[in-house]
Scaffold this motif. Structure first.
Motif, PDB file in Angstrom:
ATOM      1  N   GLY A 169       0.815  -1.208   0.000  1.00 54.07           N
ATOM      2  CA  GLY A 169       0.000   0.000   0.000  1.00 54.07           C
ATOM      3  C   GLY A 169       0.848   1.258   0.000  1.00 54.07           C
ATOM      4  N   VAL A 170       2.009   1.172   0.652  1.00 57.65           N
ATOM      5  CA  VAL A 170       2.940   2.309   0.662  1.00 57.65           C
ATOM      6  C   VAL A 170       3.608   2.467  -0.701  1.00 57.65           C
ATOM      7  N   THR A 171       4.028   1.362  -1.303  1.00 62.15           N
ATOM      8  CA  THR A 171       4.736   1.456  -2.583  1.00 62.15           C
ATOM      9  C   THR A 171       3.838   1.987  -3.690  1.00 62.15           C
ATOM     10  N   ILE A 172       2.556   1.619  -3.693  1.00 61.65           N
ATOM     11  CA  ILE A 172       1.683   2.136  -4.746  1.00 61.65           C
ATOM     12  C   ILE A 172       1.387   3.621  -4.520  1.00 61.65           C
ATOM     13  N   THR A 173       1.410   4.058  -3.255  1.00 57.67           N
ATOM     14  CA  THR A 173       1.265   5.486  -2.983  1.00 57.67           C
ATOM     15  C   THR A 173       2.483   6.256  -3.483  1.00 57.67           C
ATOM     16  N   PHE A 174       3.686   5.696  -3.287  1.00 56.75           N
ATOM     17  CA  PHE A 174       4.898   6.310  -3.837  1.00 56.75           C
ATOM     18  C   PHE A 174       4.817   6.376  -5.365  1.00 56.75           C
ATOM     19  N   ALA A 175       4.278   5.325  -5.965  1.00 54.01           N
ATOM     20  CA  ALA A 175       4.139   5.315  -7.420  1.00 54.01           C
ATOM     21  C   ALA A 175       3.207   6.432  -7.875  1.00 54.01           C
ATOM     22  N   HIS A 176       2.122   6.648  -7.139  1.00 50.19           N
ATOM     23  CA  HIS A 176       1.180   7.713  -7.491  1.00 50.19           C
ATOM     24  C   HIS A 176       1.851   9.080  -7.412  1.00 50.19           C
ATOM     25  N   TRP A 177       2.626   9.291  -6.364  1.00 47.27           N
ATOM     26  CA  TRP A 177       3.364  10.550  -6.249  1.00 47.27           C
ATOM     27  C   TRP A 177       4.338  10.730  -7.413  1.00 47.27           C
ATOM     28  N   ALA A 178       5.027   9.652  -7.773  1.00 43.68           N
ATOM     29  CA  ALA A 178       5.979   9.732  -8.880  1.00 43.68           C
ATOM     30  C   ALA A 178       5.264  10.073 -10.182  1.00 43.68           C
ATOM     31  N   GLU A 182       5.772  13.373 -12.612  1.00 49.56           N
ATOM     32  CA  GLU A 182       6.316  13.000 -13.921  1.00 49.56           C
ATOM     33  C   GLU A 182       7.705  12.357 -13.815  1.00 49.56           C
ATOM     34  N   LYS A 183       7.883  11.544 -12.800  1.00 44.87           N
ATOM     35  CA  LYS A 183       9.123  10.788 -12.637  1.00 44.87           C
ATOM     36  C   LYS A 183       8.864   9.356 -13.095  1.00 44.87           C
ATOM     37  N   ARG A 184       8.999   9.137 -14.387  1.00 46.07           N
ATOM     38  CA  ARG A 184       8.581   7.880 -14.992  1.00 46.07           C
ATOM     39  C   ARG A 184       9.387   6.685 -14.461  1.00 46.07           C
ATOM     40  N   ALA A 185      10.682   6.840 -14.267  1.00 51.46           N
ATOM     41  CA  ALA A 185      11.507   5.730 -13.779  1.00 51.46           C
ATOM     42  C   ALA A 185      11.084   5.305 -12.375  1.00 51.46           C
ATOM     43  N   SER A 186      10.860   6.287 -11.495  1.00 47.03           N
ATOM     44  CA  SER A 186      10.408   5.971 -10.135  1.00 47.03           C
ATOM     45  C   SER A 186       9.023   5.346 -10.152  1.00 47.03           C
ATOM     46  N   LEU A 187       8.181   5.844 -11.039  1.00 47.98           N
ATOM     47  CA  LEU A 187       6.836   5.289 -11.177  1.00 47.98           C
ATOM     48  C   LEU A 187       6.889   3.801 -11.510  1.00 47.98           C
ATOM     49  N   ILE A 188       7.688   3.446 -12.487  1.00 53.00           N
ATOM     50  CA  ILE A 188       7.788   2.040 -12.909  1.00 53.00           C
ATOM     51  C   ILE A 188       8.409   1.190 -11.796  1.00 53.00           C
ATOM     52  N   LEU A 189       9.403   1.738 -11.109  1.00 49.45           N
ATOM     53  CA  LEU A 189      10.056   1.009 -10.018  1.00 49.45           C
ATOM     54  C   LEU A 189       9.068   0.681  -8.904  1.00 49.45           C
ATOM     55  N   TRP A 190       8.311   1.693  -8.449  1.00 45.80           N
ATOM     56  CA  TRP A 190       7.383   1.478  -7.348  1.00 45.80           C
ATOM     57  C   TRP A 190       6.206   0.601  -7.760  1.00 45.80           C
ATOM     58  N   MET A 191       5.761   0.719  -9.000  1.00 50.07           N
ATOM     59  CA  MET A 191       4.683  -0.149  -9.474  1.00 50.07           C
ATOM     60  C   MET A 191       5.145  -1.604  -9.514  1.00 50.07           C
ATOM     61  N   VAL A 196       5.039  -7.164  -7.309  1.00 52.53           N
ATOM     62  CA  VAL A 196       5.908  -8.240  -6.810  1.00 52.53           C
ATOM     63  C   VAL A 196       5.508  -8.608  -5.380  1.00 52.53           C
ATOM     64  N   LEU A 197       5.237  -7.600  -4.549  1.00 57.80           N
ATOM     65  CA  LEU A 197       4.778  -7.867  -3.191  1.00 57.80           C
ATOM     66  C   LEU A 197       3.451  -8.625  -3.196  1.00 57.80           C
ATOM     67  N   VAL A 249      -0.574  -4.943 -15.576  1.00 54.51           N
ATOM     68  CA  VAL A 249      -1.060  -4.257 -16.789  1.00 54.51           C
ATOM     69  C   VAL A 249      -0.765  -2.764 -16.700  1.00 54.51           C
ATOM     70  N   ILE A 250      -1.027  -2.162 -15.541  1.00 54.54           N
ATOM     71  CA  ILE A 250      -0.772  -0.734 -15.376  1.00 54.54           C
ATOM     72  C   ILE A 250       0.723  -0.441 -15.476  1.00 54.54           C
ATOM     73  N   THR A 251       1.551  -1.332 -14.938  1.00 46.22           N
ATOM     74  CA  THR A 251       3.000  -1.154 -15.043  1.00 46.22           C
ATOM     75  C   THR A 251       3.445  -1.172 -16.498  1.00 46.22           C
ATOM     76  N   LEU A 252       2.919  -2.100 -17.286  1.00 43.96           N
ATOM     77  CA  LEU A 252       3.248  -2.162 -18.712  1.00 43.96           C
ATOM     78  C   LEU A 252       2.787  -0.904 -19.430  1.00 43.96           C
ATOM     79  N   ARG A 253       1.628  -0.389 -19.045  1.00 46.62           N
ATOM     80  CA  ARG A 253       1.145   0.858 -19.652  1.00 46.62           C
ATOM     81  C   ARG A 253       2.053   2.028 -19.283  1.00 46.62           C
ATOM     82  N   CYS A 254       2.538   2.028 -18.037  1.00 46.72           N
ATOM     83  CA  CYS A 254       3.469   3.090 -17.629  1.00 46.72           C
ATOM     84  C   CYS A 254       4.753   3.010 -18.450  1.00 46.72           C
ATOM     85  N   MET A 255       5.205   1.795 -18.723  1.00 45.65           N
ATOM     86  CA  MET A 255       6.407   1.631 -19.542  1.00 45.65           C
ATOM     87  C   MET A 255       6.203   2.133 -20.965  1.00 45.65           C
ATOM     88  N   LYS A 256       4.965   2.062 -21.448  1.00 43.65           N
ATOM     89  CA  LYS A 256       4.662   2.530 -22.801  1.00 43.65           C
ATOM     90  C   LYS A 256       4.390   4.030 -22.848  1.00 43.65           C
TER      91      LYS A 256
END
Length: 291
Positions: A169-178, A182-191, A196-197, A249-256
């Motif tokens: 729940g914390v990591t997806i919140t970090f992803a939302h902030w990223a 507009e920090k795409r690399a951090s977004l993909i990392l946290w997603m 994985v968790l 799926v959302i992670t793959l979309r973020c990568m695209k």
């Protein structure tokens, strides 16, 4: 986006599609086949699997269509409101779904078991049904009809899985902030960390099921405790599995390169769902494992 494009007269109306009928047939076969399987009827498992395949095919095709329309820019403010209201009502229906199961657990523990033991308004119930019944939780039924079993302790895998889900729940919140920054690399990392968790959680739960079934003799036939245990944890595990797939799926979309700081409801919808899954697990941990 122009003012006219977001006005009340410019609500996007999708074209006719075959996905709803495929989804209806798939879900009917999935649920009906599973009911047949539980009733030991022939071909129940096969029908259920075919229904699952049809349902997954519908989800892949329909969601793909919606994603394509979103990326083409046909959705604006009115459509965004509709999606948010739809997701809100969907999560509300899920809350009611689990509330019914928690209600069944509560009724069995607080009312049915004591009544069957002779308490309250059921003072004579146990003498009529089975005078040797002991009103204790967990119970495997009168005369131990469900067989001897042990419960799953709260402070092993369940506690670890609680920490895993809360962390996700914390990591997806970090992803939302990223995403908003507009920090795409951090977004993909946290997603990636989030799904994985989720996968680790499901893996631990599968291990726990094997241990409970084979070593503790805790099965679906282990009285009302066994049935409610697998009903609640099983449906939650199913929701975590679906949530993890959606996160991938959302992670793959973020990568695209999909989603912007202003327009990212697809991301938010999955985040809402994942937080809902987290909250439900806290209830499960407390009422099913701890108490």
């Amino acid at each position: 986006m122009t003012e006219a494009a977001s006005g009340p007269g410019h609500y996007y109306v999708p074209h006719e599609t075959h996905w709803p009928i495929i989804g209806s047939i798939g879900l009917f076969a999935l649920v009906g086949g599973f009911a047949m399987y539980l009733s030991d009827m022939p071909f129940g498992g096969t029908i259920s699997i075919l229904g699952l395949i049809a349902t997954l095919y519908m989800m892949y095709g329909w969601f793909g269509t919606v994603i394509g329309e979103s990326e083409k820019g046909v959705y604006h403010d009115w459509e965004d409101r509709s999606f948010r209201m739809g997701m809100g009502w969907f999560i509300f229906s899920e809350v009611m779904f689990f509330a019914a199961f928690f209600g069944a657990l509560f009724y069995a523990r607080v009312y049915s078991i004591p009544w069957l033991g002779g308490e309250g308004t059921g003072a004579a119930t146990h003498t009529v049904l089975h005078d040797a019944f002991t009103a204790a939780w967990p119970t495997n039924g009168p005369a131990a009809v469900g067989g001897a079993f042990e419960t799953v302790g709260a402070w092993g895998i369940p506690a670890l899985n609680t920490a895993i889900l809360l962390t996700s729940g914390v990591t997806i919140t970090f992803a939302h902030w990223a995403l908003k920054q507009e920090k795409r690399a951090s977004l993909i990392l946290w997603m990636t960390a989030t799904w994985v968790l989720g996968a680790i959680f499901v893996g631990f739960q599968a291990y726990e099921y094997g241990h409970a079934w084979n070593d503790l003799n805790l099965t679906l036939n282990s009285g009302v405790y066994g049935s409610t245990f697998y009903m609640l944890t099983g449906f939650h595990g199913f929701h975590v599995t679906l949530g993890a797939i959606m996160l991938i799926v959302i992670t793959l979309r973020c990568m695209k390169g999909h989603f912007t700081p202003r327009h990212h409801f697809g991301f938010e919808a999955v985040a809402w769902y994942w937080h809902f899954v987290d909250v439900v697990w806290l209830g499960l941990f407390f009422f099913v494992y701890w108490l």
